[in-house]
Design a protein around this motif. Structure first.
Motif, PDB file in Angstrom:
ATOM      1  N   LEU A   1       6.476   8.772 -10.806  1.00  0.00           N
ATOM      2  CA  LEU A   1       6.009   9.756 -11.960  1.00  0.00           C
ATOM      3  C   LEU A   1       5.802  11.129 -12.839  1.00  0.00           C
ATOM      4  CD1 LEU A   1       2.940   7.110 -12.242  1.00  0.00           C
ATOM      5  CD2 LEU A   1       4.785   7.403 -13.906  1.00  0.00           C
ATOM      6  N   GLY A   2       6.441  11.545 -11.151  1.00  0.00           N
ATOM      7  CA  GLY A   2       6.271  13.172 -10.981  1.00  0.00           C
ATOM      8  C   GLY A   2       5.618  13.698 -10.088  1.00  0.00           C
ATOM      9  N   VAL A   3       4.771  13.082  -9.471  1.00  0.00           N
ATOM     10  CA  VAL A   3       2.758  13.100  -8.850  1.00  0.00           C
ATOM     11  C   VAL A   3       3.300  14.110  -7.940  1.00  0.00           C
ATOM     12  CG1 VAL A   3       0.956  12.712  -8.328  1.00  0.00           C
ATOM     13  CG2 VAL A   3       1.807  11.463 -10.644  1.00  0.00           C
ATOM     14  N   GLU A   4       3.301  14.924  -7.400  1.00  0.00           N
ATOM     15  CA  GLU A   4       2.580  15.914  -5.800  1.00  0.00           C
ATOM     16  C   GLU A   4       1.824  15.472  -5.453  1.00  0.00           C
ATOM     17  OE1 GLU A   4       5.863  18.777  -5.295  1.00  0.00           O
ATOM     18  OE2 GLU A   4       7.193  17.907  -6.814  1.00  0.00           O
ATOM     19  N   VAL A   5       1.255  15.347  -4.018  1.00  0.00           N
ATOM     20  CA  VAL A   5      -0.114  15.443  -3.524  1.00  0.00           C
ATOM     21  C   VAL A   5       1.223  17.068  -2.720  1.00  0.00           C
ATOM     22  CG1 VAL A   5      -1.583  14.857  -1.679  1.00  0.00           C
ATOM     23  CG2 VAL A   5      -0.017  12.829  -3.408  1.00  0.00           C
ATOM     24  N   PRO A   6      -0.590  18.284  -3.586  1.00  0.00           N
ATOM     25  CA  PRO A   6      -0.340  19.128  -2.660  1.00  0.00           C
ATOM     26  C   PRO A   6      -0.750  18.850  -1.130  1.00  0.00           C
ATOM     27  CG  PRO A   6      -2.080  19.127  -4.569  1.00  0.00           C
ATOM     28  CD  PRO A   6      -1.878  17.354  -4.101  1.00  0.00           C
ATOM     29  N   PRO A   7       0.430  19.556   0.123  1.00  0.00           N
ATOM     30  CA  PRO A   7      -0.196  19.777   0.725  1.00  0.00           C
ATOM     31  C   PRO A   7      -1.494  19.212   1.936  1.00  0.00           C
ATOM     32  CG  PRO A   7       2.041  21.129   0.875  1.00  0.00           C
ATOM     33  CD  PRO A   7       1.447  20.532  -0.727  1.00  0.00           C
TER      34      PRO A   7
ATOM     35  N   GLY B   1       1.357  -1.091   0.221  1.00  0.00           N
ATOM     36  CA  GLY B   1       0.050   0.103  -0.049  1.00  0.00           C
ATOM     37  C   GLY B   1       0.699   1.406  -0.020  1.00  0.00           C
ATOM     38  N   PRO B   2       1.613   1.287   1.370  1.00  0.00           N
ATOM     39  CA  PRO B   2       2.017   2.642   0.962  1.00  0.00           C
ATOM     40  C   PRO B   2       3.231   2.922   0.149  1.00  0.00           C
ATOM     41  CG  PRO B   2       1.037   2.422   3.158  1.00  0.00           C
ATOM     42  CD  PRO B   2       0.502   0.823   2.656  1.00  0.00           C
ATOM     43  N   LEU B   3       4.113   2.544   1.068  1.00  0.00           N
ATOM     44  CA  LEU B   3       5.477   2.279  -0.035  1.00  0.00           C
ATOM     45  C   LEU B   3       4.720   2.136  -1.550  1.00  0.00           C
ATOM     46  CD1 LEU B   3       8.360   1.884   0.214  1.00  0.00           C
ATOM     47  CD2 LEU B   3       8.321  -0.124   0.461  1.00  0.00           C
ATOM     48  N   GLU B   4       3.904   1.177  -2.141  1.00  0.00           N
ATOM     49  CA  GLU B   4       4.341   1.681  -3.758  1.00  0.00           C
ATOM     50  C   GLU B   4       3.672   2.392  -4.124  1.00  0.00           C
ATOM     51  OE1 GLU B   4       3.456  -1.050  -7.025  1.00  0.00           O
ATOM     52  OE2 GLU B   4       4.516  -2.028  -5.541  1.00  0.00           O
ATOM     53  N   ALA B   5       2.032   2.978  -3.420  1.00  0.00           N
ATOM     54  CA  ALA B   5       1.953   3.742  -3.748  1.00  0.00           C
ATOM     55  C   ALA B   5       2.909   5.775  -3.698  1.00  0.00           C
ATOM     56  CB  ALA B   5       0.433   3.958  -3.400  1.00  0.00           C
ATOM     57  N   ALA B   6       3.288   5.416  -2.899  1.00  0.00           N
ATOM     58  CA  ALA B   6       4.066   6.889  -2.642  1.00  0.00           C
ATOM     59  C   ALA B   6       5.225   6.551  -3.705  1.00  0.00           C
ATOM     60  CB  ALA B   6       4.541   7.281  -1.352  1.00  0.00           C
ATOM     61  N   SER B   7       5.767   5.726  -3.961  1.00  0.00           N
ATOM     62  CA  SER B   7       6.661   5.334  -4.795  1.00  0.00           C
ATOM     63  C   SER B   7       7.050   5.193  -6.392  1.00  0.00           C
ATOM     64  CB  SER B   7       7.998   3.634  -4.765  1.00  0.00           C
ATOM     65  OG  SER B   7       8.323   3.630  -3.376  1.00  0.00           O
ATOM     66  N   VAL B   8       5.049   5.191  -6.526  1.00  0.00           N
ATOM     67  CA  VAL B   8       5.354   5.345  -7.445  1.00  0.00           C
ATOM     68  C   VAL B   8       4.606   6.451  -8.188  1.00  0.00           C
ATOM     69  CG1 VAL B   8       2.964   5.484  -9.641  1.00  0.00           C
ATOM     70  CG2 VAL B   8       4.479   2.561  -7.989  1.00  0.00           C
ATOM     71  N   ASN B   9       4.521   7.313  -7.385  1.00  0.00           N
ATOM     72  CA  ASN B   9       4.176   8.557  -7.715  1.00  0.00           C
ATOM     73  C   ASN B   9       5.128   9.595  -7.156  1.00  0.00           C
ATOM     74  OD1 ASN B   9       1.260   8.186  -7.960  1.00  0.00           O
ATOM     75  ND2 ASN B   9       0.773   9.088  -5.344  1.00  0.00           N
ATOM     76  N   LYS B  10       6.332   8.989  -6.955  1.00  0.00           N
ATOM     77  CA  LYS B  10       6.840   9.983  -6.893  1.00  0.00           C
ATOM     78  C   LYS B  10       7.699   9.098  -8.573  1.00  0.00           C
ATOM     79  CE  LYS B  10      12.142  10.636  -4.910  1.00  0.00           C
ATOM     80  NZ  LYS B  10      12.649   9.731  -3.966  1.00  0.00           N
TER      81      LYS B  10
ATOM     82  N   MET C   1      -6.165  12.854   1.744  1.00  0.00           N
ATOM     83  CA  MET C   1      -7.191  12.511   0.994  1.00  0.00           C
ATOM     84  C   MET C   1      -6.009  11.441   0.583  1.00  0.00           C
ATOM     85  SD  MET C   1      -8.476  15.468  -1.459  1.00  0.00           S
ATOM     86  CE  MET C   1      -9.617  14.169  -2.184  1.00  0.00           C
ATOM     87  N   VAL C   2      -5.168  11.155   0.305  1.00  0.00           N
ATOM     88  CA  VAL C   2      -3.656   9.589   0.268  1.00  0.00           C
ATOM     89  C   VAL C   2      -3.848   9.116   1.383  1.00  0.00           C
ATOM     90  CG1 VAL C   2      -3.226  10.492  -1.598  1.00  0.00           C
ATOM     91  CG2 VAL C   2      -2.159  11.437   0.466  1.00  0.00           C
ATOM     92  N   GLY C   3      -4.015   7.792   0.781  1.00  0.00           N
ATOM     93  CA  GLY C   3      -3.199   6.656   2.222  1.00  0.00           C
ATOM     94  C   GLY C   3      -1.925   6.868   2.995  1.00  0.00           C
ATOM     95  N   TYR C   4      -1.113   7.145   2.099  1.00  0.00           N
ATOM     96  CA  TYR C   4       0.650   7.234   2.749  1.00  0.00           C
ATOM     97  C   TYR C   4       0.992   8.338   3.123  1.00  0.00           C
ATOM     98  CZ  TYR C   4       1.374   9.343  -2.154  1.00  0.00           C
ATOM     99  OH  TYR C   4       1.468   9.795  -3.408  1.00  0.00           O
ATOM    100  N   GLY C   5      -0.520   9.531   3.394  1.00  0.00           N
ATOM    101  CA  GLY C   5      -0.463  10.968   2.976  1.00  0.00           C
ATOM    102  C   GLY C   5       0.873  11.385   2.507  1.00  0.00           C
ATOM    103  N   SER C   6       2.475  10.541   2.527  1.00  0.00           N
ATOM    104  CA  SER C   6       3.846  11.930   1.877  1.00  0.00           C
ATOM    105  C   SER C   6       4.882  10.327   1.614  1.00  0.00           C
ATOM    106  CB  SER C   6       3.579  13.303   2.450  1.00  0.00           C
ATOM    107  OG  SER C   6       4.923  13.220   4.297  1.00  0.00           O
ATOM    108  N   MET C   7       5.453  10.853   0.892  1.00  0.00           N
ATOM    109  CA  MET C   7       6.571   9.780   1.069  1.00  0.00           C
ATOM    110  C   MET C   7       7.481   9.866   2.321  1.00  0.00           C
ATOM    111  SD  MET C   7       8.322   7.578  -1.386  1.00  0.00           S
ATOM    112  CE  MET C   7      10.204   7.036  -2.029  1.00  0.00           C
ATOM    113  N   GLU C   8       7.856  11.229   3.302  1.00  0.00           N
ATOM    114  CA  GLU C   8       8.587  11.813   3.584  1.00  0.00           C
ATOM    115  C   GLU C   8       7.164  10.663   5.012  1.00  0.00           C
ATOM    116  OE1 GLU C   8       7.444  13.945   1.943  1.00  0.00           O
ATOM    117  OE2 GLU C   8       9.504  14.559   0.789  1.00  0.00           O
TER     118      GLU C   8
END
Length: 208
Positions: A115-121, A104-113, A126-133
């Protein structure tokens, strides 16, 4: 007769995670290499996995897809390998936690990173992993204080998360923190991991 174990994979896929898991089991299995493109989307393979992707396994009449689910299934189907805490053991909680954290979190956050997808603060909630950090910090804290994610021994949770970490660091998606490098180096040296890499590397197409 023991149910046949069939492994559907491609050496340039997440099937490498499942190959390692199968080698840890020490059980006989048959490999079906499925080519990307038309073969993977053909009716014959879609009958195994309607998503048209690898990996997948067939164990007798049971079909399992998704790498984390396959690892969990195999650990329970072959308990003699000791790759999961026994049923009823309270460590099953941590075991499930880290398997699903990886899927879940590790896969989703890594794929978004990647692909250059940044979640606005302001949308972090709204995202299950919160942030890559958040993901990196959680995993770093766990691996900085222990050699394994579940108790004091190797499990399928270590295998799944460790395989992902190794790949992510190799391609620069995950920063190379000391705890991550130590964890991956230890797991990569396991005899089953070495065998699995050798098998899959031999299946790669020749370099031009």
């Amino acid at each position: 007769m023991q149910d046949e174990l069939v492994f559907y994979t491609n050496p340039m896929s997440r099937g490498r995670i499942v190959r390692w898991m199968l080698e840890e089991l020490g059980q006989p299995y048959r490999t079906e290499v499925v080519a990307f493109g038309p073969e993977m989307k053909a009716a014959g393979y879609l009958a195994i996995n309607p998503m048209g992707k690898v990996p997948a396994i067939r164990h007798g009449d049971t079909v399992v897809t998704e790498a984390a689910a396959i690892c969990a299934y195999l650990a329970d189907a072959f308990p003699q390998a000791g790759l999961a805490p026994p049923a009823g053991d309270r460590l099953r909680g941590a075991y499930y936690r880290w398997l699903f954290f990886g899927a879940g979190p590790l896969e989703a956050a890594s794929v978004n990173k990647a692909l250059g997808v940044e979640v606005p603060p302001e949308r972090k909630g709204m995202v299950g992993y919160g942030s890559m950090e958040d993901v990196v910090g959680t995993l770093d804290a766990a691996l900085s204080s222990a050699n394994h994610l579940v108790g004091d021994r190797f499990t399928a949770a270590d295998l799944y998360v460790g395989a992902q970490l190794g790949w992510l660091m190799q391609f620069g998606v995950m920063e190379k923190r000391p705890a991550f490098e130590r964890f991956v180096a230890s797991l990569s040296a396991r005899p089953a991991a070495v065998r699995a890499r050798g098998i899959d590397d031999a299946l790669l197409p020749p370099k031009a």
